[in-house]
Scaffold this motif. Structure first.
Motif, short mmCIF file in Angstrom:
data_model
loop_
_atom_site.label_atom_id
_atom_site.label_comp_id
_atom_site.label_asym_id
_atom_site.label_seq_id
_atom_site.Cartn_x
_atom_site.Cartn_y
_atom_site.Cartn_z
N GLN A 72 -12.94 -17.34 -4.20
CA GLN A 72 -13.30 -18.09 -3.25
C GLN A 72 -12.87 -18.60 -2.01
OE1 GLN A 72 -13.76 -21.75 -5.69
NE2 GLN A 72 -11.39 -22.13 -5.62
N VAL A 73 -13.35 -19.15 -1.01
CA VAL A 73 -12.87 -19.32 0.33
C VAL A 73 -12.88 -20.70 0.37
CG1 VAL A 73 -13.11 -19.03 3.02
CG2 VAL A 73 -13.40 -17.12 1.35
N ALA A 74 -11.98 -21.57 1.07
CA ALA A 74 -11.97 -23.03 1.48
C ALA A 74 -11.68 -23.27 2.65
CB ALA A 74 -10.83 -23.62 0.32
N LEU A 75 -12.38 -24.25 3.16
CA LEU A 75 -12.24 -24.93 4.45
C LEU A 75 -11.15 -25.83 4.49
CD1 LEU A 75 -13.12 -25.07 7.42
CD2 LEU A 75 -14.72 -27.00 6.67
N VAL A 76 -9.97 -25.73 5.06
CA VAL A 76 -8.71 -26.54 5.17
C VAL A 76 -8.90 -27.20 6.54
CG1 VAL A 76 -6.41 -26.93 4.92
CG2 VAL A 76 -7.70 -25.08 3.41
N ALA A 77 -8.80 -28.55 6.51
CA ALA A 77 -8.76 -29.38 7.75
C ALA A 77 -7.72 -30.26 7.72
CB ALA A 77 -10.05 -30.07 8.24
N ASN A 78 -6.72 -30.40 8.85
CA ASN A 78 -5.75 -31.09 9.02
C ASN A 78 -6.02 -32.20 10.03
OD1 ASN A 78 -3.24 -32.81 8.95
ND2 ASN A 78 -2.04 -31.09 9.68
N ILE A 79 -6.58 -33.23 9.95
CA ILE A 79 -7.13 -34.02 10.73
C ILE A 79 -6.21 -35.56 11.16
CG2 ILE A 79 -9.16 -35.26 11.88
CD1 ILE A 79 -10.82 -33.58 9.74
N PRO A 80 -5.45 -35.49 11.90
CA PRO A 80 -4.47 -36.58 12.39
C PRO A 80 -5.37 -37.88 12.67
CG PRO A 80 -3.48 -34.83 13.29
CD PRO A 80 -4.83 -34.55 12.94
N VAL A 81 -5.50 -38.92 11.97
CA VAL A 81 -6.16 -40.06 12.30
C VAL A 81 -5.38 -40.98 12.71
CG1 VAL A 81 -7.42 -41.96 11.17
CG2 VAL A 81 -7.51 -39.64 10.17
N LYS A 82 -5.77 -41.41 14.20
CA LYS A 82 -5.02 -42.78 15.01
C LYS A 82 -5.33 -44.06 14.43
CE LYS A 82 -4.66 -39.88 19.07
NZ LYS A 82 -4.80 -40.00 20.62
N SER A 83 -6.49 -44.15 14.26
CA SER A 83 -7.21 -45.48 13.77
C SER A 83 -8.71 -45.52 13.39
CB SER A 83 -6.96 -46.65 14.89
OG SER A 83 -8.04 -46.19 16.06
N MET A 84 -8.94 -46.45 12.37
CA MET A 84 -10.27 -46.34 12.11
C MET A 84 -11.35 -47.42 13.00
SD MET A 84 -10.17 -44.64 9.13
CE MET A 84 -11.81 -45.09 8.45
N LYS A 85 -12.54 -46.86 13.33
CA LYS A 85 -13.51 -47.60 14.06
C LYS A 85 -13.99 -48.81 13.22
CE LYS A 85 -14.21 -44.04 17.37
NZ LYS A 85 -15.28 -43.26 18.13
N ARG A 86 -14.43 -49.84 13.86
CA ARG A 86 -15.00 -50.90 13.17
C ARG A 86 -16.09 -50.53 12.69
NH1 ARG A 86 -12.62 -56.50 14.33
NH2 ARG A 86 -10.88 -56.10 15.33
N ALA A 87 -17.08 -50.90 11.55
CA ALA A 87 -18.10 -50.65 11.15
C ALA A 87 -19.11 -51.47 11.97
CB ALA A 87 -18.41 -51.00 9.55
N LYS A 88 -20.24 -50.75 12.20
CA LYS A 88 -21.47 -51.38 13.11
C LYS A 88 -22.25 -52.19 12.12
CE LYS A 88 -21.46 -47.86 16.62
NZ LYS A 88 -22.20 -46.93 17.40
N SER A 89 -22.66 -53.34 12.59
CA SER A 89 -23.76 -53.94 11.67
C SER A 89 -25.09 -53.39 11.72
CB SER A 89 -23.92 -55.39 12.47
OG SER A 89 -22.74 -56.18 12.41
N LEU A 90 -25.40 -53.39 10.34
CA LEU A 90 -26.92 -52.69 10.19
C LEU A 90 -27.95 -53.91 10.32
CD1 LEU A 90 -26.12 -50.63 6.99
CD2 LEU A 90 -26.13 -49.87 9.34
N ALA A 91 -28.74 -53.70 11.26
CA ALA A 91 -29.78 -54.44 11.48
C ALA A 91 -31.10 -54.00 11.52
CB ALA A 91 -29.36 -55.30 12.77
#
Length: 91
Positions: A72-91
């Motif tokens: 098998q082949v696997a996709l490997v991603a190293n993604i440095p996260v600086k911060s989380m974005k605030r969730a938008k209100s669902l309206a």
């Protein structure tokens, strides 16, 4: 993960021999997966777009590669996260 531990405990040198082996391994994985470098680059750009909707990431440090074993082949991603974005209100 094993590569990281090997580097931490000094079992793997950073010599040109190891760099060449790693590059060759990546070329072989890409060949086995039949994925062109252009397609991998496009995939990386799409990942950046999608993940950026939810998180602020360090795009310059993001690494995407393919890893394989015999079956098998696997996709490997190293993604440095600086911060989380605030969730938008669902309206």
């Amino acid at each position: 993960m094993l590569e990281f531990l090997s580097r931490v405990f000094g079992r793997e040198s950073t010599g040109s021999k190891n760099v060449a082996k790693e590059r060759l391994r990546l070329v072989l994985v890409h060949d086995r997966a039949n994925i062109s470098p252009e397609l991998l680059s496009s995939l990386k750009n799409d990942l950046i777009k999608v993940i950026s909707n939810y998180m602020e990431i360090d795009e310059q440090a993001l690494e995407v590669s393919l890893d394989s074993n015999d079956q098998q082949v696997a996709l490997v991603a190293n993604i440095p996260v600086k911060s989380m974005k605030r969730a938008k209100s669902l309206a």
